[in-house]
Design an enzyme around this catalytic site. Structure first.
Site, PDB file in Angstrom:
ATOM      1  N   LEU A   1       0.889  -1.163   0.000  1.00  0.00           N
ATOM      2  CA  LEU A   1       0.000   0.000   0.000  1.00  0.00           C
ATOM      3  C   LEU A   1       0.923   1.207   0.000  1.00  0.00           C
ATOM      4  CD1 LEU A   1      -2.698  -0.939   2.698  1.00  0.00           C
ATOM      5  CD2 LEU A   1      -2.971  -0.963   0.222  1.00  0.00           C
ATOM      6  N   ASP A   2       0.497   2.284  -0.641  1.00  0.00           N
ATOM      7  CA  ASP A   2       1.328   3.493  -0.651  1.00  0.00           C
ATOM      8  C   ASP A   2       1.536   3.991   0.777  1.00  0.00           C
ATOM      9  OD1 ASP A   2       1.218   3.391  -3.401  1.00  0.00           O
ATOM     10  OD2 ASP A   2      -0.413   4.847  -3.548  1.00  0.00           O
ATOM     11  N   LYS A   3       2.569   4.794   0.947  1.00  0.00           N
ATOM     12  CA  LYS A   3       2.878   5.324   2.282  1.00  0.00           C
ATOM     13  C   LYS A   3       1.668   6.075   2.870  1.00  0.00           C
ATOM     14  CE  LYS A   3       6.309   8.180   4.597  1.00  0.00           C
ATOM     15  NZ  LYS A   3       7.412   9.118   4.428  1.00  0.00           N
TER      16      LYS A   3
ATOM     17  N   LYS B   1      -5.296   5.599  -7.535  1.00  0.00           N
ATOM     18  CA  LYS B   1      -5.100   7.044  -7.710  1.00  0.00           C
ATOM     19  C   LYS B   1      -5.030   7.391  -9.198  1.00  0.00           C
ATOM     20  CE  LYS B   1      -2.541   7.481  -3.387  1.00  0.00           C
ATOM     21  NZ  LYS B   1      -1.191   7.358  -2.819  1.00  0.00           N
TER      22      LYS B   1
END
Ligand code: URA
Length: 243
Positions: A102-104, A193
């Site tokens: 998962l992205d930061k 996104k």
């Protein structure tokens, strides 16, 4: 397997701590006191007890983490905090790793395990394991966007996504924002996104809520985790379609 390794992997502490237990004659194998760490046992056939309590051997661990924002989905990093840094030391000998990334700045469901086979199944692009995300969007997601998701979005680099699902939960015209659930079957870099960007809007908050049969436990605060229940583990193994 060596007795000391077995005990250490079963939560009885470091090799040093286990050595002490053995020395104190607190460990029995098939009702015989054993004091030697290098004594070989079969994890399937032998019965090991510590102070009379039967030891259950756990080879794999499965942790359901509610990943908080600001930590990396990695096992280690020289500068930044990783999801493994959130896990208690009692799990350190399991060599856990996150199943995917998962992205930061994304929060939510992240499975941590040392089961390489299950990880391979869950991440294999051929298996199309579904993942659902809750997103807060800057802009109003429309019916045209829903159609575009259904058809398969083309990202800015020309790559085409598999058909996804967009459910609009709330439209806030006054603030020009919306809350949505997005379901995808792949794991391209920053995929959600970028899909939303392809619709001309922007994700301002992202949280994963499901992965395959797993669902985020909403009682877990960001940063908290727990082991999967037996039911969750079985469902996860069973739901996996053929590759
Ligand atoms: N899609 C994204 O854009 N980010 C994530 O962290 C996961 C899916």
């Amino acid at each position: 397997m060596r007795l000391d390794k077995f005990l250490s992997h079963s939560g009885f502490g470091s090799r040093k701590e286990v050595k002490l237990l053995l020395k104190k004659k607190q460990v029995q194998v098939n009702s015989q006191v054993q004091t030697k760490g290098d004594f070989k046992i079969s994890t399937k056939e032998d019965e090991v007890t510590v102070v009379g309590e039967k030891v259950l051997y756990q080879k794999y661990v499965y942790l359901l983490l509610n990943k908080p924002q600001g930590v990396l989905s990695a096992t280690e990093d020289s500068k930044q905090k990783t999801v493994i840094d959130l896990i208690d030391e009692t799990y350190s000998h399991y060599d856990l790793f996150p199943v995917g990334r998962l992205d930061k700045d994304t929060e939510g469901l992240l499975l941590l395990t040392n089961d390489g086979e299950l990880t391979h199944f869950l991440l294999s692009p051929k298996r199309h394991v579904k993942k659902t995300y809750f997103a807060h969007i800057d802009g109003i997601m429309t019916e045209d966007d829903q159609e575009y998701f259904k058809k398969g979005i083309t990202l800015e680099d020309g790559s085409k996504c598999l058909p996804g699902h967009l459910e609009v939960l709330k439209k806030d015209e006054a603030n020009n924002s919306s809350d949505v659930l997005i379901t995808i079957k792949e794991g391209k870099f920053h995929q959600v996104k970028r899909m939303v960007l392809a619709c001309g809007k922007e994700v301002t908050f992202l949280k994963r809520v499901t992965m395959g049969s797993l669902r985020l436990d909403e009682t877990l605060q960001p940063g908290e985790y727990r082991e999967l229940t037996e039911k969750e583990r079985t469902e996860l193994q069973q739901f996996l379609p053929e590759e």
